[in-house]
Design a protein around this motif. Structure first.
Motif, short mmCIF file in Angstrom:
data_model
loop_
_atom_site.label_atom_id
_atom_site.label_comp_id
_atom_site.label_asym_id
_atom_site.label_seq_id
_atom_site.Cartn_x
_atom_site.Cartn_y
_atom_site.Cartn_z
N THR A 76 0.82 -1.22 0.00
CA THR A 76 0.00 0.00 0.00
C THR A 76 0.85 1.27 0.00
O THR A 76 0.30 2.37 -0.06
CB THR A 76 -0.92 0.02 1.23
N VAL A 77 2.17 1.13 0.09
CA VAL A 77 3.06 2.29 -0.04
C VAL A 77 4.06 2.00 -1.15
O VAL A 77 4.28 0.85 -1.54
CB VAL A 77 3.82 2.59 1.28
N TYR A 78 4.65 3.06 -1.68
CA TYR A 78 5.66 2.90 -2.73
C TYR A 78 7.02 3.24 -2.15
O TYR A 78 7.24 4.34 -1.63
CB TYR A 78 5.38 3.81 -3.92
N LEU A 79 7.93 2.30 -2.24
CA LEU A 79 9.29 2.49 -1.74
C LEU A 79 10.25 2.11 -2.84
O LEU A 79 10.42 0.92 -3.15
CB LEU A 79 9.53 1.65 -0.48
N ASN A 80 10.85 3.10 -3.46
CA ASN A 80 11.77 2.84 -4.56
C ASN A 80 13.04 2.16 -4.03
O ASN A 80 13.54 2.49 -2.97
CB ASN A 80 12.12 4.16 -5.26
N HIS A 81 13.52 1.19 -4.78
CA HIS A 81 14.76 0.47 -4.44
C HIS A 81 14.65 -0.27 -3.11
O HIS A 81 15.59 -0.29 -2.31
CB HIS A 81 15.95 1.43 -4.40
#
Length: 661
Positions: free
Chosen positions: A469-474
């Motif tokens: 539900t969250v976006y965390l790049n890398h």
């Protein structure tokens, strides 16, 4: 060999037939001798039988009433030993034995017919029928016994016992470990065991469909045990404030031991009185323009999840560059006095000519805004709107007084594992506003990870419940590199397909494969298949039964098969988990795979929940205060534009930067 076997079988059949004939002959002689008067009355006594009967009686066969009967039974049993009927899988031993025992008892007490009835002929008839019926019952029961399959196969319909394997029964602890008490089955026995995540820095992936118990049985214990062991911590609490209250009460109870985090902070966007304020774009945390670019990418990807799979496209990268320029301008303007996300949102809504003119005053972002200025000057309005409108429309969704209030404050910094002030930070979300709040939380997490993943810091734990539900790049780089900096990452997901939908197939597969520790409740489909392959194979017994008219044969073998099949994972009950633990060089684990039921004392947990303390009020926040902060931010942006335009107009060296409409 086949001919010899056939001859042996024929010889056995002859012996069987001969024994049965002898048994019948002995029984017939017994009838004839003891019922002679009746046979004589029935005129069934030919003259030649008397000398023969006399000769036989001299052998002593008729010295006792039961002697001939016992001899007949003996030969009958001999004949039954060689009987081979057609095998029947459904036939059990109880029924034939019932026939045999009933026949034996009746056969023995058949002599009572002579005491009950006076008439000799009628007595003989009753005795003959009684004794013959008993004899036939013994014969039927004995014949049916030969049809019973004596070589039984253990009945295990679901192959549950065969799929059990030894598991770790030792409690292996260290200063970082997470230990979950469990029980499992080995064959038919229940045994106690422990799930030992002795190296949480290699990442923990918690998988399970809704209701499988991943939060209650796993994530809750990760939080409590790490707080008790003195970890600084970040918790993403999707269903705020379930995990936050657990963390807060654990922190209160453990403040006197192991020097835990010295402060506890929590952020949510609904109950502002019970929320701390934090600026994720704190100027001191951004050292160069790449930090601004990373923040811009995180917030826009969080607001537009479909952009994750379109990274590199012109109309995806352009809005990111635009927001990057705005953030970096605010960072450089008056040493970041207005560098907050709310100020960036409002600044992006400014008229294009004024905005571009102001942004041009910062040489570092010239390369980022030149394409937009060129499109504006050459009246390429359609292209310009495509480049900017996506960012403006997306960011406008954050224009909320509540969000502005939380995002513009500075109660704490995001370096949770600093040596000076280790802290616990809980970030709440709202399932009903996931698209808006999720993007803001993603920005917090992105900035926090950059601050945490550094050398020579305190040990820390990052817990993400409902991670997709969250976006965390890398995120893959975090798991791979944070281990050496003593950062333990826990990701909670419902299914691999959920992660693939939000992050793309490639990144989802990478996260699944590089995580060292994995624990899964009930899942289905590709997730269950992939987990089953990961858990490997074990030697399992295989038994086959062959049935023919004369014999049965059972062949047993061992075969490598899945230790935990996908069908077994898809049928797990709540509280039942499978998984694999990673070990350390100094604490090797021979038995890494587990399939067990985690033990949790529900009465104790319910009592703790009833006695838990609520989150304290941080400050009393009125609606007027929130609205005043909202208006102040808008006024700040207008002041920035006005003052910068005035400065350029009054400075001959900056006049050329002003763009006319």
């Amino acid at each position: 060999m086949a001919l010899a076997t056939s001859e042996n079988q024929q010889a056995l059949n002859k012996i069987t037939d001969m024994s049965r004939l002898i048994s019948l002959a002995l029984l017939a002689l017994h009838y004839y001798y003891y019922c002679y008067q009746a046979f004589e009355a029935w005129q069934l006594t030919p003259a030649w039988t008397d000398p023969v009967l006399k000769q036989i009686s001299q052998t002593g066969l008729f010295d006792n009433f039961h002697k001939a009967k016992l001899a007949a039974l003996l030969f009958l049993f001999i004949s039954l030993l060689g009987a081979k009927g057609k095998k029947d899988e459904k036939l059990t031993t109880a029924s034939p034995l019932g026939w045999v025992l009933t026949g034996l008892v009746s056969f023995h007490f058949s002599f009572l017919a002579f005491d009950l009835i006076a008439n000799s002929r009628f007595t003989a008839a009753v005795y003959l029928l009684w004794c013959s019926a008993s004899y036939l019952a013994i014969l039927v029961g004995g014949s049916r016994l030969s049809r019973v399959i004596r070589q039984k196969i253990t009945i295990d319909i679901f192959n549950a016992e065969n799929e059990t394997f030894p598991q770790e029964e030792r409690l292996l602890e260290n200063q970082y470990s997470i230990n979950l008490k469990a029980c499992y089955r080995l064959g038919k026995k229940a045994r106690s065991s422990w799930v030992n995540f002795i190296n949480p820095f290699r990442g923990i992936l918690v998988v399970g469909s809704p209701g499988s118990g991943k939060t209650y049985y796993v994530i809750r214990h990760i939080i409590t045990q790490h707080i008790q062991k003195g970890f600084s911590m970040f918790i993403y609490d999707f269903k705020y404030d379930d995990l936050t209250r657990i963390a807060y009460n654990t922190w209160l109870d453990s403040r006197s031991s192991r020097q835990p985090a010295s402060a506890f902070y929590y952020v949510n966007f609904d109950d502002l009185s019970r929320s701390h304020r934090c600026n994720p774009l704190e100027p001191a945390s951004m050292t160069d323009i790449s930090d601004a670019a990373e923040s811009a990418r995180t917030i826009l990807m969080g607001l537009n999840r479909e952009w994750i799979r379109r990274q590199g496209d012109f109309f995806v990268e352009s809005p990111i560059n635009f927001l990057t320029a705005v953030i970096w301008f605010l960072k450089k303007y008056q040493n970041g006095a207005f560098c907050t996300l709310p100020h960036a949102v409002e600044l992006m809504q400014t008229e294009h000519a004024k905005l571009f003119s102001v942004l041009r005053t910062q040489p570092e972002i010239q390369a980022l805004i030149n394409p937009f200025i060129s499109a504006f000057v050459h009246h390429a309005n359609q292209q310009l709107e495509g480049q900017i409108a996506s960012a403006q429309i997306s960011m406008a969704r954050l224009s909320s007084p509540q969000l502005y209030y939380v995002l513009s404050g500075n109660d704490f910094s995001l370096d949770i594992n600093s040596n000076e002030q280790p802290k616990i930070v809980c970030m709440g979300n709202n399932p009903g506003k996931i698209m808006t709040y999720g993007a803001v939380v993603s920005l917090y997490i992105s900035r926090l990870i950059k601050a945490v993943n550094q050398k020579d810091r305190q040990k820390s734990s990052l817990v993400f419940d409902e991670f997709p539900t969250v976006y965390l790049n890398h995120i893959d780089s975090l798991i791979a590199t944070a281990r050496q900096n003593k950062v333990a990452t826990t990701l909670g997901i419902q299914d691999l397909s959920q992660l693939r939908k939000d992050y793309g197939r490639e990144l989802a597969d990478v996260v699944m494969n590089i995580t060292g520790n994995i624990i899964s409740g009930q899942v289905t489909g590709d997730t269950a298949k992939q987990l089953s392959e990961r858990f490997g194979r074990i030697n399992q017994d295989r038994t086959s039964l062959s049935i023919n008219r004369h014999d049965t044969s059972i062949s047993r073998s061992k075969q490598l098969d899945a230790a935990i099949p996908a069908s077994r994972i898809a049928a797990l009950s709540a509280g039942e988990f499978v998984g694999m633990c990673a070990d350390n060089p100094d604490q090797p684990l021979e038995l890494k795979t587990f399939h067990c039921r985690l033990i949790s004392d529900q009465k104790v947990q319910s009592s703790k929940q009833d006695d838990s303390r609520s989150l304290p009020v941080v400050r009393q926040v009125s609606r007027q205060v929130v609205q005043a902060n909202y208006r102040q931010i808008k006024e700040d942006v207008q002041t920035i534009i006005f003052s910068e335009m005035e400065r350029m107009l009054s400075d001959p060296e900056l006049c050329h930067l002003i763009i006319s409409k």
